[in-house]
Scaffold this active site. Structure first.
Site, short mmCIF file in Angstrom:
data_model
loop_
_atom_site.label_atom_id
_atom_site.label_comp_id
_atom_site.label_asym_id
_atom_site.label_seq_id
_atom_site.Cartn_x
_atom_site.Cartn_y
_atom_site.Cartn_z
N LYS A 184 0.85 -1.19 0.00
CA LYS A 184 0.00 0.00 0.00
C LYS A 184 0.89 1.25 0.00
O LYS A 184 1.76 1.39 0.86
CB LYS A 184 -0.82 0.01 1.29
CG LYS A 184 -2.30 -0.05 1.09
CD LYS A 184 -2.93 -0.10 2.47
CE LYS A 184 -4.37 0.22 2.42
NZ LYS A 184 -4.93 0.27 3.77
C1 E4P Z 1 -8.23 1.02 3.62
O1 E4P Z 1 -7.42 0.32 3.07
C2 E4P Z 1 -8.02 1.66 4.94
O2 E4P Z 1 -7.31 0.78 5.76
C3 E4P Z 1 -9.30 1.96 5.66
O3 E4P Z 1 -10.41 1.63 4.89
C4 E4P Z 1 -9.34 3.29 6.32
O4 E4P Z 1 -10.61 3.45 6.91
P1 E4P Z 1 -10.92 4.54 8.01
O5 E4P Z 1 -11.26 5.82 7.32
O6 E4P Z 1 -12.12 3.99 8.74
O7 E4P Z 1 -9.71 4.66 8.90
#
Ligand code: E4P
Length: 215
Positions: free
Chosen positions: A84
């Site tokens: 990522k």
């Molecule tokens: C996606 O890959 C992220 O880990 C995640 O969806 C972030 O979500 P949040 O806005 O609830 O922290």
């Protein structure tokens, strides 16, 4: 639409995996930091031993060279690790290099169509528009998902759209209608997706009718 689990919690991942319906996991530094074993390598290797699909591990470096170096190390942890990388100039440069090396990249923290377009052009395997965080600031996060899906389809990009930052089951319904390839959901949302009060009432009624005749 496929479902990924958005957590670094091993118990939740084991339980969700046993349902046979999740095909990947996404983590981020905030999620890993919440776990008792807040060691990224241990957490990712454990998740990869449970789930055979894509498991996203995020880079912590901020400059291109360090991102590339970190990504190569993290990608070596297991064959199903996806790296990522945030959609920044440094992240796009790193993604362009790594995608040519066949490292799967999930470009994260995507908040605009332009960012998604650039992620696809850099060769990202996935892009993650953050729906809930856009909703939080008064924008329509799902409209962004729909626009990205339409544009990717129009240009026949191979990059898959992961609807991320999912907060409730309705987000999943709308993501599926918008044509998102994947929704990555917290464990609590997955549980909410399963339940319906009429299912519980129906089971109770079937069983009580059966008990009446079977004594
Ligand atoms: C996606 O890959 C992220 O880990 C995640 O969806 C972030 O979500 P949040 O806005 O609830 O922290």
């Amino acid at each position: 639409m496929r479902i990924f689990l958005d957590t670094a919690n091993i118990d939740e991942i084991r339980e969700a995996a046993s349902l046979g319906i999740i095909s990947g996991v996404t983590t981020n530094p905030s999620l890993v930091s919440k776990e008792a074993t807040a060691d990224y390598e241990t957490v990712i290797k454990t998740i990869c031993s449970i789930v055979s699909g894509s498991v996203s591990a995020e880079v912590l470096a901020e400059d291109t060279d360090s991102m590339i170096e970190e990504a190569r190390v993290k990608a070596s942890w297991a064959p199903n690790v996806t790296i990522k990388i945030p959609v920044t100039a440094a992240g796009l440069k790193a993604t362009s290099v790594l995608s040519k090396e066949k490292v799967d990249i999930n470009m994260t923290l995507c908040f605009s169509v332009n960012q998604a377009l650039l992620a696809a052009l850099a060769g990202a395997a996935y892009v993650s528009p953050f729906v809930g965080r856009l909703d939080d600031v008064g924008h329509d996060g799902m409209q962004l998902v729909k626009e990205i899906v339409d544009i990717y389809n129009h240009y026949e990009f191979n990059t898959k759209v992961i609807a991320a930052s999912i907060r409730h089951p309705l987000h999943c319904v709308v993501a599926a209608k918008a044509g998102a390839h994947i929704a990555t959901v917290p464990y609590s949302v997955l549980m909410q997706m399963i339940r319906h009060p009429l299912t519980d009432v129906g089971i109770e009624r079937f069983l009580s009718d059966w008990r009446r005749v079977s004594g």
